[in-house]
Design a protein around this motif. Sequence first.
Motif, short mmCIF file in Angstrom:
data_model
loop_
_atom_site.label_atom_id
_atom_site.label_comp_id
_atom_site.label_asym_id
_atom_site.label_seq_id
_atom_site.Cartn_x
_atom_site.Cartn_y
_atom_site.Cartn_z
N GLU A 53 0.80 -1.23 0.00
CA GLU A 53 0.00 0.00 0.00
C GLU A 53 0.83 1.27 0.00
N SER A 54 2.15 1.12 -0.04
CA SER A 54 3.12 2.23 0.03
C SER A 54 3.22 2.76 1.46
N ALA A 55 4.19 3.61 1.70
CA ALA A 55 4.38 4.16 3.04
C ALA A 55 3.17 4.97 3.50
N PHE A 56 2.41 5.51 2.55
CA PHE A 56 1.23 6.30 2.91
C PHE A 56 0.15 5.41 3.55
N GLY A 57 0.23 4.09 3.28
CA GLY A 57 -0.72 3.18 3.89
C GLY A 57 -0.63 3.17 5.40
N LEU A 58 0.55 3.47 5.93
CA LEU A 58 0.75 3.52 7.37
C LEU A 58 0.03 4.72 8.00
N TYR A 59 -0.27 5.71 7.17
CA TYR A 59 -0.91 6.93 7.68
C TYR A 59 -2.39 7.01 7.32
N LYS A 60 -2.96 5.88 6.92
CA LYS A 60 -4.40 5.87 6.67
C LYS A 60 -5.15 6.21 7.95
N GLY A 61 -6.15 7.06 7.81
CA GLY A 61 -6.97 7.43 8.96
C GLY A 61 -6.37 8.49 9.86
#
Length: 301
Positions: A53-61
């Motif tokens: 999901e890329s590094a941005f996936g860690l910042y979902k929500g």
Amino acid sequence: MALDFLAGCVGGAAGVLVGHPFDTVKVRLQVQHVERPLYRGTLHCFQSIVKQESAFGLYKGIGSPMMGLTFINALVFGVQGNTIRALGKDTPLNQFLAGSAAGAIQCVICCPMELAKTRMQLQGTGEYKSRSKNYKNSLDCLVKIYQKEGLKGINRGMVSTFLRETPSFGFYFLTYDYLTRYLGCEAEDSYIIPKLLLAGGMSGIVSWLSTYPVDVIKSRLQADGVGEARQYSGILDCVRKSYYHEGWRVFTRGLTSTLLRAFPVNAATFATVTVFLMYMRSEKNLSGCEAGPAIQQPSSL
């Protein structure tokens, strides 16, 4: 009260930016299906999210905690500070009671915020780029939940949130107060920042350890029904079914990620809050030609 509000906002923002990736990992591990697990552990979950999901996936929500940040930190530090002053004496029991009061009151904002955060974190699990998004952002998530389920849906998990936050914030402020006194945190100390970071980090760890099983139940209740039929009718039903199918270890799922997150997040939060108040009060004292220590214990936050 104005300083409490501003300090809480600044400290909370620092904490969210540092710790949100760990929170995403924690939620994914807590709610994954026991028979079809996507992740083998904390490190594998972290690597999989970045890869898929890329590094941005860690910042979902992250929009949800940032959105509620101002109000939550204003309540927490404002209520804690005013409660300890109202109680009159700065004792360990009063520190615990003041922290508990702060934790209980902020549940009104914390619960809907965490509901949106959890739903956003689970959206597009395992997809580098989500093909279909149910929610555009955290606010859109809350609006759609309200349209579909009403006020009850927005407050899903409120009781479990209350059961988690009330004692955990009591231990949070009590531990910080004790450690800052034990370590001798004084404004003129050249090691003041490392000491504040240590005290804040350990406070976060103690706080999470005190109520972590309740957090697992809260996450499961708030994620229940996402992509499949609902499994739980309430807190006790969730506890019973979770234990029956997965054993006692289910109540520690995601704990490693949580503790890895707890130390830096709360170290950043409390150190930022305390340093901010030190600076602002020293400026105020200088402008008023008053003498006195710049740093004060959490009872004066």
